[in-house]
Design an enzyme around this catalytic site. Structure first.
Site, PDB file in Angstrom:
ATOM      1  CG  HIS A 126     -15.348 -38.383 -12.238  1.00 58.39           C
ATOM      2  ND1 HIS A 126     -16.097 -38.913 -11.206  1.00 58.39           N
ATOM      3  CD2 HIS A 126     -14.835 -39.441 -12.910  1.00 58.39           C
ATOM      4  CE1 HIS A 126     -16.034 -40.238 -11.257  1.00 58.39           C
ATOM      5  NE2 HIS A 126     -15.282 -40.584 -12.284  1.00 58.39           N
ATOM      6  CG  ASP A 203     -11.102 -34.612  -9.127  1.00 62.23           C
ATOM      7  OD1 ASP A 203     -10.137 -35.398  -8.936  1.00 62.23           O
ATOM      8  OD2 ASP A 203     -12.181 -34.980  -9.626  1.00 62.23           O
ATOM      9  CD  GLN A 206      -7.945 -39.777 -14.246  1.00 61.86           C
ATOM     10  OE1 GLN A 206      -6.851 -40.219 -14.600  1.00 61.86           O
ATOM     11  NE2 GLN A 206      -8.964 -40.571 -13.993  1.00 61.86           N
ATOM     12  CE  LYS A 229      -9.522 -42.452 -10.478  1.00 58.72           C
ATOM     13  NZ  LYS A 229     -10.172 -43.356 -11.430  1.00 58.72           N
ATOM     14  CB  CYS A 367     -17.955 -41.016 -14.110  1.00 55.33           C
ATOM     15  SG  CYS A 367     -18.209 -42.698 -13.609  1.00 55.33           S
TER      16      CYS A 367
HETATM   17  N1  PLP Z   1     -12.301 -37.424 -10.382  1.00 54.27           N
HETATM   18  C1  PLP Z   1     -11.781 -37.781 -11.555  1.00 54.27           C
HETATM   19  C2  PLP Z   1     -11.280 -36.724 -12.501  1.00 54.27           C
HETATM   20  C3  PLP Z   1     -11.727 -39.128 -11.903  1.00 54.27           C
HETATM   21  O1  PLP Z   1     -11.226 -39.487 -13.088  1.00 54.27           O
HETATM   22  C4  PLP Z   1     -12.222 -40.094 -10.989  1.00 54.27           C
HETATM   23  C5  PLP Z   1     -12.211 -41.528 -11.329  1.00 54.27           C
HETATM   24  O2  PLP Z   1     -12.139 -41.918 -12.454  1.00 54.27           O
HETATM   25  C6  PLP Z   1     -12.723 -39.656  -9.769  1.00 54.27           C
HETATM   26  C7  PLP Z   1     -12.747 -38.312  -9.502  1.00 54.27           C
HETATM   27  C8  PLP Z   1     -13.263 -40.623  -8.762  1.00 54.27           C
HETATM   28  O3  PLP Z   1     -12.254 -41.417  -8.236  1.00 54.27           O
HETATM   29  P1  PLP Z   1     -12.589 -42.586  -7.235  1.00 54.27           P
HETATM   30  O4  PLP Z   1     -13.629 -43.438  -7.901  1.00 54.27           O
HETATM   31  O5  PLP Z   1     -11.301 -43.303  -7.055  1.00 54.27           O
HETATM   32  O6  PLP Z   1     -13.095 -41.980  -5.972  1.00 54.27           O
END
Ligand code: PLP
Length: 409
Positions: A126, A203, A206, A229, A367
């Site tokens: 992401h 990370d 997900q 999430k 993203c």
């Molecule tokens: N990392 C992953 C794999 C994601 O899917 C997302 C959000 O969709 C994020 C990071 C970023 O999360 P946040 O916008 O809640 O900080």
């Protein structure tokens, strides 16, 4: 062991799921990878704190401040339990995964990286695990080295093993891809990285909503998640870090709460985890997050995983029957995410028309522009599932896709 739960009782906890879209269609919410809906238990815990225990935390001698502080610290303990961390001082509250990764890029970058050093990422990251490192590149001449993916949408572990050099300082990878649903073999990644003396950031944006996570068993050095999430409120997230690492790193932001003493000449910083929590924390959101974690834990993460795995498998089967529909990636272990494209129909048109039929999916690059480039597309439609979705909803998605196809025929 087959586990299950009462899906109708669960759905009744989420008021929004019974609303109609455009006054006509019952909502089918399949945008859970972007954010999940909230059960009453979460909203009520937050309202209750506002009505009965609202005061700024940590600084007050009065009753309400102490009550709010207790709730906030109980929430930290709830996160510690959820992640299986050793100590609550390893749990830093942030605004979300993005802020957690930015914190590490900034603090780890300052403390442990020099010009010429390297961070190993992956092609399926992401943007929030790419751009923070590029911001660090403005201060230090570091290199980003992505692990390639194969045709199934899995990481090329054979290549990963060869990527380490004396300059490799950190591996930072996603646990689950938000586009392909691939569950990455993080335990193996961590084992290999540690054999080179390199720490690993996972990370978990997900993964934390979909499977049991135990940071001690995984042995990751850092783990990031977003409250919203995992059925919690927006504006709160978590950075887990091994104590020995968090101790070494400098603070991220300066301000109140994170200091022991301040003078114009010299400031000393608080102990963990407060060193990383400058300013008034979102103590109402931490209460909501703890309520969310209690909610999913009462169902059981293993039961949630089994339910969602079976639902996702069903969705793969139903969508695979649709002529001209391409599902991106074929990972051997897929969490509750499906990206697809239908013939020549633009993903934006597909998403917009599905919405007109009451079905909420996400469209675009999610993203993850480098991954889109790797897949050779500009964007996809993405259906992502949660513990409250049903087979009937998957059927409605498949029917609706067929209807859109007919409109374009
Ligand atoms: N990392 C992953 C794999 C994601 O899917 C997302 C959000 O969709 C994020 C990071 C970023 O999360 P946040 O916008 O809640 O900080």
């Amino acid at each position: 062991m087959q586990m299950s739960y009462d899906i109708e009782a669960i759905r009744a906890d989420f008021p929004i799921l019974s609303r109609k879209i455009y006054d006509r269609y019952p909502l089918v919410y399949l945008d859970n990878a972007a954010t999940t809906q909230k059960p009453r238990q979460v909203v009520e815990a937050m309202v209750n704190e506002y009505y009965n225990a609202n005061a700024n935390v940590h600084r007050g001698v009065h009753f309400l401040s102490q009550r709010a502080t207790d709730l906030h610290e109980e929430s930290r303990e709830a996160v510690r339990r959820f992640l299986g961390a050793r100590s609550a001082s390893e749990i830093v509250f942030t605004r979300g995964t993005t802020e957690s990764i930015n914190l590490i890029a900034s603090c780890f970058g300052d403390e442990s990286m020099e010009d010429g050093d390297e961070v190993i990422l992956s092609e399926m990251e992401h943007h929030s695990n790419i751009v923070p490192w590029q911001l660090l590149q403005r201060r230090k001449d570091i290199r980003l080295r992505p692990i390639p993916i194969d045709e199934r949408g899995e990481l090329r572990m054979d290549v990963f093993e060869t990527m380490f050099t004396p300059k490799t300082k950190l591996v930072s990878v996603t646990h689950v891809s938000n586009v392909l649903g691939t569950l990455n073999p993080v335990a193996e990644i961590i084992r290999i990285a540690h054999s080179h003396g390199v720490p690993v950031l996972v990370d978990g944006a997900q993964s934390s909503p979909h499977l049991p996570v135990n940071v001690r068993e995984m042995d990751c050095d850092f783990f990031a998640l977003s409250g919203h999430k995992v059925y919690g409120p927006t504006g709160i997230g978590v950075l887990y870090g091994k104590e020995e690492w968090l101790d070494r790193l400098p603070p991220y932001m300066g301000g109140g709460e994170m200091i022991k003493s301040v003078s114009f000449e010299r400031t000393t910083f608080s102990d963990l985890p407060y060193k990383f929590e400058a300013g008034t924390p979102d103590y109402i959101a931490s209460t909501g997050l703890a309520a969310a974690l209690r909610y999913v834990s009462s169902i059981g993460m293993e039961a949630i995983r089994q339910y969602e795995q079976s639902l996702t498998q069903y969705a793969v089967e139903c969508l695979s029957e649709i002529k001209g529909l391409r599902i991106f990636g074929k990972p051997r272990e897929r969490e509750a995410v499906l990206s697809f494209q239908v013939g020549g129909i633009h993903h934006l048109d597909m998403g917009t028309l599905l919405d007109r039929l009451g079905i909420a999916v996400r469209t675009g690059h999610h993203c993850a522009e480098p991954l889109m480039r790797r897949l050779g597309v500009e964007g996809t439609c993405r259906a992502s599932f949660a513990l409250y979705n049903t087979r009937e909803e998957v059927d409605r998605l498949a029917d609706a896709i067929r209807r859109v196809q007919e409109m374009f025929a």
